[in-house]
Design an enzyme around this catalytic site. Structure first.
Site, PDB file in Angstrom:
ATOM      1  N   HIS A  58      19.260 -28.602  -7.571  1.00  0.00           N
ATOM      2  CA  HIS A  58      18.330 -29.637  -8.026  1.00  0.00           C
ATOM      3  C   HIS A  58      17.776 -29.276  -9.405  1.00  0.00           C
ATOM      4  O   HIS A  58      17.967 -28.154  -9.889  1.00  0.00           O
ATOM      5  CB  HIS A  58      17.187 -29.836  -7.010  1.00  0.00           C
ATOM      6  CG  HIS A  58      16.290 -28.645  -6.838  1.00  0.00           C
ATOM      7  ND1 HIS A  58      16.320 -27.823  -5.735  1.00  0.00           N
ATOM      8  CD2 HIS A  58      15.328 -28.129  -7.646  1.00  0.00           C
ATOM      9  CE1 HIS A  58      15.425 -26.870  -5.865  1.00  0.00           C
ATOM     10  NE2 HIS A  58      14.817 -27.028  -7.025  1.00  0.00           N
TER      11      HIS A  58
HETATM   12  P1  TYD Z   1      13.966 -26.340  -1.959  1.00  0.00           P
HETATM   13  O1  TYD Z   1      13.017 -26.324  -3.123  1.00  0.00           O
HETATM   14  O2  TYD Z   1      15.043 -27.379  -1.957  1.00  0.00           O
HETATM   15  O3  TYD Z   1      14.605 -24.902  -1.763  1.00  0.00           O
HETATM   16  P2  TYD Z   1      15.719 -24.138  -2.657  1.00  0.00           P
HETATM   17  O4  TYD Z   1      15.629 -24.628  -4.081  1.00  0.00           O
HETATM   18  O5  TYD Z   1      15.378 -22.687  -2.508  1.00  0.00           O
HETATM   19  O6  TYD Z   1      17.054 -24.438  -2.050  1.00  0.00           O
HETATM   20  O7  TYD Z   1      13.086 -26.467  -0.638  1.00  0.00           O
HETATM   21  C1  TYD Z   1      13.647 -26.332   0.666  1.00  0.00           C
HETATM   22  C2  TYD Z   1      12.712 -27.050   1.643  1.00  0.00           C
HETATM   23  O8  TYD Z   1      11.419 -26.436   1.668  1.00  0.00           O
HETATM   24  C3  TYD Z   1      12.496 -28.517   1.326  1.00  0.00           C
HETATM   25  O9  TYD Z   1      12.521 -29.245   2.545  1.00  0.00           O
HETATM   26  C4  TYD Z   1      11.112 -28.579   0.763  1.00  0.00           C
HETATM   27  C5  TYD Z   1      10.410 -27.392   1.351  1.00  0.00           C
HETATM   28  N1  TYD Z   1       9.454 -26.789   0.402  1.00  0.00           N
HETATM   29  C6  TYD Z   1       8.100 -26.999   0.574  1.00  0.00           C
HETATM   30  O10 TYD Z   1       7.654 -27.699   1.499  1.00  0.00           O
HETATM   31  N2  TYD Z   1       7.230 -26.425  -0.296  1.00  0.00           N
HETATM   32  C7  TYD Z   1       7.654 -25.657  -1.327  1.00  0.00           C
HETATM   33  O11 TYD Z   1       6.825 -25.129  -2.112  1.00  0.00           O
HETATM   34  C8  TYD Z   1       9.074 -25.452  -1.514  1.00  0.00           C
HETATM   35  C9  TYD Z   1       9.603 -24.623  -2.638  1.00  0.00           C
HETATM   36  C10 TYD Z   1       9.930 -26.039  -0.618  1.00  0.00           C
END
Ligand code: TYD
Length: 146
Positions: A58
Site C-alpha cells: 500500500h
Molecule cells: P497494515 O497497515 O495493512 O499492515 P502492513 O502494512 O504491516 O501489512 O495493517 C494490517 C491491519 O491492521 C489492518 O486491518 C489495519 C490494522 N491496523 C490498525 O488497526 N492500526 C494500525 O495502526 C495499523 C498499522 C494497522
C-alpha cells in the site's frame, strides 16, 4: 543498507545512539530531533514465521512513517510510481522514511525479525491506497496538476 535512496519522499533516518557495549546500546527516537515530525503512533511487527509473507502492499496519501528493523533482517521494496528500489534492512540504527505516496512492500523476513514503525498520524484506513492501479493513477493525476 548501503544503497542511497533514489525514490521520492524517502530517505535514511539515523537515530541518536549511546553505545555502552557490552552493557547495551541505547537508541533514541525523539520528535523534531532524529524524527522529522511529531510522533503520534508507534507499532511493531514480530512473529514473522511465514517465509512467504508479504506485508505492506500500500501507499499512504498523507501519513508519513519511519520503518526500522530492530532485529534480524527483511527486504523493503519502495516504488514512488516512477522509480523502484529494493533495500535490505538489518538490525541497526537507521530507518527508512516512508513518505506520502510511496508504495511499499515488506518481505523475506528472517524468523527473528522485529520491525518498528513510527508514524506522524493515528491509524486512518481512508489514508491508505491499497490498489496499485489506483496508486499509479493518482501519481499521474498529481503530476498533471504541476
Ligand atoms: P497494515 O497497515 O495493512 O499492515 P502492513 O502494512 O504491516 O501489512 O495493517 C494490517 C491491519 O491492521 C489492518 O486491518 C489495519 C490494522 N491496523 C490498525 O488497526 N492500526 C494500525 O495502526 C495499523 C498499522 C494497522
Amino acid at each position: 543498507m548501503t544503497n542511497k535512496i533514489r525514490v521520492k519522499n524517502s530517505g535514511l533516518i539515523s537515530l541518536q545512539i549511546f553505545k555502552d557495549y557490552p552493557d547495551g546500546n541505547l537508541a533514541i527516537a525523539e520528535t523534531n530531533k532524529s524524527i522529522p515530525f511529531a510522533i503520534k503512533r508507534v507499532y511493531y511487527i514480530n512473529n514473522l514465521d511465514n517465509p512467504k509473507a508479504i506485508r505492506g502492499k500500500h501507499a499512504h496519501k498523507k501519513t508519513e512513517q519511519i520503518i526500522f528493523c530492530l532485529n534480524g533482517h527483511f527486504t523493503l521494496d519502495l516504488d514512488d510510481g516512477k522509480t523502484k528500489q529494493t533495500l535490505t534492512l538489518r538490525n541497526n540504527y537507521s530507518g527508512v522514511l516512508l513518505g506520502k505516496m510511496l508504495w511499499h512492500n515488506m518481505r523475506n523476513f528472517s524468523k527473528d525479525c522485529i520491525i518498528l514503525v513510527i508514524s506522524n498520524n493515528i491509524y486512518k484506513e481512508n489514508d491508505y491506497i491499497r490498489d496499485y492501479r489506483t496508486f499509479i493513477k493518482s501519481i499521474k493525476k498529481s503530476e498533471s496538476h504541476i
